[in-house]
Design a protein around this motif. Structure first.
Motif, PDB file in Angstrom:
ATOM      1  N   THR A   2     -87.464  74.276  16.752  1.00 25.77           N
ATOM      2  CA  THR A   2     -88.335  73.190  17.172  1.00 25.77           C
ATOM      3  C   THR A   2     -87.517  71.991  17.624  1.00 25.77           C
ATOM      4  O   THR A   2     -86.600  71.552  16.939  1.00 25.77           O
ATOM      5  N   ILE A  10     -95.009  66.329  28.501  1.00 18.56           N
ATOM      6  CA  ILE A  10     -95.866  67.513  28.371  1.00 18.56           C
ATOM      7  C   ILE A  10     -97.106  67.356  29.261  1.00 18.56           C
ATOM      8  O   ILE A  10     -97.697  66.271  29.328  1.00 18.56           O
ATOM      9  N   VAL A  50     -91.703  71.210  20.543  1.00 15.54           N
ATOM     10  CA  VAL A  50     -91.678  72.357  21.447  1.00 15.54           C
ATOM     11  C   VAL A  50     -90.639  73.372  20.993  1.00 15.54           C
ATOM     12  O   VAL A  50     -89.647  73.029  20.351  1.00 15.54           O
ATOM     13  N   ASN A  55     -90.292  77.811  25.776  1.00 14.48           N
ATOM     14  CA  ASN A  55     -90.979  76.823  26.618  1.00 14.48           C
ATOM     15  C   ASN A  55     -92.439  76.688  26.186  1.00 14.48           C
ATOM     16  O   ASN A  55     -93.369  76.795  26.990  1.00 14.48           O
ATOM     17  N   GLU A  56     -92.624  76.450  24.861  1.00 12.05           N
ATOM     18  CA  GLU A  56     -93.960  76.473  24.272  1.00 12.05           C
ATOM     19  C   GLU A  56     -94.212  75.202  23.468  1.00 12.05           C
ATOM     20  O   GLU A  56     -93.367  74.777  22.677  1.00 12.05           O
ATOM     21  N   LEU A  57     -95.397  74.605  23.669  1.00 10.99           N
ATOM     22  CA  LEU A  57     -95.825  73.453  22.882  1.00 10.99           C
ATOM     23  C   LEU A  57     -96.320  73.946  21.523  1.00 10.99           C
ATOM     24  O   LEU A  57     -97.169  74.829  21.452  1.00 10.99           O
TER      25      LEU A  57
END
Length: 174
Positions: A2, A10, A50, A55-57
Motif C-alpha cells: 500500500t 485519483i 493504492v 494500479n488499484e485504489l
C-alpha cells in the motif's frame, strides 16, 4: 504493498465507486454530508491508498473545511476528517490506519486546526487521539450519536463548549 498518495491524483469516479462500496448508495443522506455541504475537499490533506503494483485504489480519506458556530455566532474553523473509506474486501489490513497516519504526517502539529470526525471512538481515540470528551455540547445538522462525534485538539486549545458544526462559510468582505 500500500502506498499513500494525494487523493487529487485519483479519478473522482473511482473514489465515488469506493465510497458506494464502503458506505452504500444512500451515503449522501448521512449527517456528515450536511456538515460539509457546499464545501470543496481540502486536496492538500485528502489522501488515497493504492496498490501501485496492481494500479488499484484500496481506500481514501477526505478532509473538509468546517466550523463550529458558538452561541454568540462566532465561527471556529476546524477540519472535518472523513469519510475514511476502505473497500470491504480490504478492511482489516491496516489501510485505514495508513490513511490516517498519512493525513497526520501532512499536518503541522503546532499549527493545525482542530480535527473533527464522526467515527468509532474506541478506534480513533486509541490510535489517533480523537475523543468525544469535548463535543458533548455540540450539535449537528441531522441525527448523530453523540459518542461518535470526535475531536482531536491540544488540551490547551480553546474550543467552545456549545455550538453547531457546519460548513465553514467565510463572511463576505465589503
Amino acid at each position: 504493498m500500500t502506498t499513500i498518495i494525494p487523493l487529487a491524483e485519483i479519478d473522482p469516479a473511482l473514489v465515488e465507486d469506493l465510497l458506494d462500496a464502503a458506505f452504500g448508495k444512500l451515503r449522501s443522506q448521512r449527517t456528515a454530508y450536511k456538515v460539509r455541504d457546499g464545501m470543496d475537499m481540502l486536496e492538500g490533506l485528502s489522501v488515497a491508498a493504492v496498490n501501485m503494483a496492481e494500479n488499484e485504489l484500496l481506500g481514501s480519506l477526505q478532509c473538509w473545511p468546517v466550523a463550529l458556530t458558538d452561541d454568540a455566532g462566532k465561527m471556529h474553523p476546524m477540519i472535518m476528517v472523513g469519510p475514511v473509506a476502505v473497500y470491504p474486501d480490504c478492511q482489516g489490513e491496516g489501510i485505514g490506519q495508513a490513511l490516517m497516519t498519512g493525513l497526520l504526517k501532512e499536518l503541522q502539529q503546532d499549527e493545525s486546526l482542530p480535527l473533527v470526525m464522526i467515527g468509532d471512538p474506541a478506534y480513533y481515540d486509541r490510535f489517533f487521539g480523537f475523543s468525544p470528551e469535548r463535543t458533548g455540547g455540540w450539535s449537528l445538522p441531522g441525527p448523530w450519536d453523540p459518542e461518535r462525534l470526535l475531536v482531536r485538539a491540544p488540551k490547551e486549545a480553546a474550543l467552545p463548549e456549545k455550538g453547531k458544526l457546519g460548513p465553514w462559510i467565510r463572511p463576505a468582505t465589503n
